[in-house]
Design a protein around this motif. Structure first.
Motif, PDB file in Angstrom:
ATOM      1  N   TRP A   1      23.603 -12.623  52.875  1.00  0.00           N
ATOM      2  CA  TRP A   1      22.659 -12.248  53.928  1.00  0.00           C
ATOM      3  C   TRP A   1      23.178 -11.050  54.692  1.00  0.00           C
ATOM      4  CZ3 TRP A   1      18.060 -11.990  55.708  1.00  0.00           C
ATOM      5  CH2 TRP A   1      17.827 -11.656  57.024  1.00  0.00           C
ATOM      6  N   GLN A   2      22.293 -10.108  54.949  1.00  0.00           N
ATOM      7  CA  GLN A   2      22.596  -8.965  55.798  1.00  0.00           C
ATOM      8  C   GLN A   2      21.322  -8.607  56.538  1.00  0.00           C
ATOM      9  OE1 GLN A   2      23.263  -5.356  53.384  1.00  0.00           O
ATOM     10  NE2 GLN A   2      22.894  -6.679  51.636  1.00  0.00           N
ATOM     11  N   ASP A   3      21.460  -8.110  57.745  1.00  0.00           N
ATOM     12  CA  ASP A   3      20.283  -7.754  58.522  1.00  0.00           C
ATOM     13  C   ASP A   3      19.718  -6.455  57.972  1.00  0.00           C
ATOM     14  OD1 ASP A   3      18.312  -7.383  60.333  1.00  0.00           O
ATOM     15  OD2 ASP A   3      19.609  -7.250  62.077  1.00  0.00           O
ATOM     16  N   GLN A   4      18.608  -6.544  57.295  1.00  0.00           N
ATOM     17  CA  GLN A   4      17.989  -5.372  56.672  1.00  0.00           C
ATOM     18  C   GLN A   4      17.137  -4.576  57.657  1.00  0.00           C
ATOM     19  OE1 GLN A   4      18.443  -4.411  53.373  1.00  0.00           O
ATOM     20  NE2 GLN A   4      19.986  -6.004  53.301  1.00  0.00           N
ATOM     21  N   GLY A   5      16.973  -5.060  58.877  1.00  0.00           N
ATOM     22  CA  GLY A   5      16.232  -4.329  59.877  1.00  0.00           C
ATOM     23  C   GLY A   5      14.730  -4.533  59.829  1.00  0.00           C
ATOM     24  N   GLN A   6      14.163  -4.741  58.655  1.00  0.00           N
ATOM     25  CA  GLN A   6      12.734  -4.984  58.531  1.00  0.00           C
ATOM     26  C   GLN A   6      12.455  -5.644  57.204  1.00  0.00           C
ATOM     27  OE1 GLN A   6      10.578  -1.345  58.658  1.00  0.00           O
ATOM     28  NE2 GLN A   6      11.736  -0.406  57.032  1.00  0.00           N
TER      29      GLN A   6
ATOM     30  N   SER B   1      21.921 -16.588  51.105  1.00  0.00           N
ATOM     31  CA  SER B   1      21.919 -15.376  50.276  1.00  0.00           C
ATOM     32  C   SER B   1      20.655 -14.560  50.487  1.00  0.00           C
ATOM     33  CB  SER B   1      22.006 -15.744  48.791  1.00  0.00           C
ATOM     34  OG  SER B   1      23.223 -16.346  48.485  1.00  0.00           O
ATOM     35  N   TRP B   2      20.763 -13.265  50.237  1.00  0.00           N
ATOM     36  CA  TRP B   2      19.641 -12.338  50.270  1.00  0.00           C
ATOM     37  C   TRP B   2      19.075 -12.285  48.858  1.00  0.00           C
ATOM     38  CZ3 TRP B   2      17.035 -10.368  54.132  1.00  0.00           C
ATOM     39  CH2 TRP B   2      16.221  -9.263  53.936  1.00  0.00           C
ATOM     40  N   VAL B   3      17.772 -12.518  48.695  1.00  0.00           N
ATOM     41  CA  VAL B   3      17.154 -12.598  47.369  1.00  0.00           C
ATOM     42  C   VAL B   3      15.846 -11.828  47.306  1.00  0.00           C
ATOM     43  CG1 VAL B   3      18.168 -14.872  46.874  1.00  0.00           C
ATOM     44  CG2 VAL B   3      15.891 -14.736  47.892  1.00  0.00           C
ATOM     45  N   GLU B   4      15.425 -11.549  46.077  1.00  0.00           N
ATOM     46  CA  GLU B   4      14.089 -11.036  45.815  1.00  0.00           C
ATOM     47  C   GLU B   4      13.239 -12.196  45.330  1.00  0.00           C
ATOM     48  OE1 GLU B   4      15.025  -6.543  44.179  1.00  0.00           O
ATOM     49  OE2 GLU B   4      14.584  -8.132  42.736  1.00  0.00           O
TER      50      GLU B   4
END
Length: 76
Positions: A67-72, A14-17
């Motif tokens: 998850w996703q490729d945020q580029g940076q 997962s994408w998290v803060e």
């Protein structure tokens, strides 16, 4: 954005803060977590590597999404 589950293994992929004292420290992908959910590893985009995060260090995790490729790396 949602509160992360107490079982950090459910966040793998997962994408998290990553937050501390209510402030966003970093965002990243949960790469792995220990069976007791006391520690997880966040992977960052680009050449920023990864970070070991322990619950005892006072960090809060908030799930943003899959998850996703945020580029940076998104530092705030």
């Amino acid at each position: 954005m949602s509160e992360a589950p107490d079982d950090w293994q459910l966040l793998i992929g997962s994408w998290v803060e990553l937050r501390h004292d209510g402030r966003i420290v970093r965002t990243g992908e949960v790469e792995d977590a220990t069976a007791d959910s006391s520690v997880l590893w966040l992977r960052f985009n680009g050449n920023h590597g990864r970070q070991l995060v322990a619950k005892t260090d006072g960090y809060e995790i908030r799930q943003i999404g899959p998850w996703q490729d945020q580029g940076q790396d998104q530092r705030h």
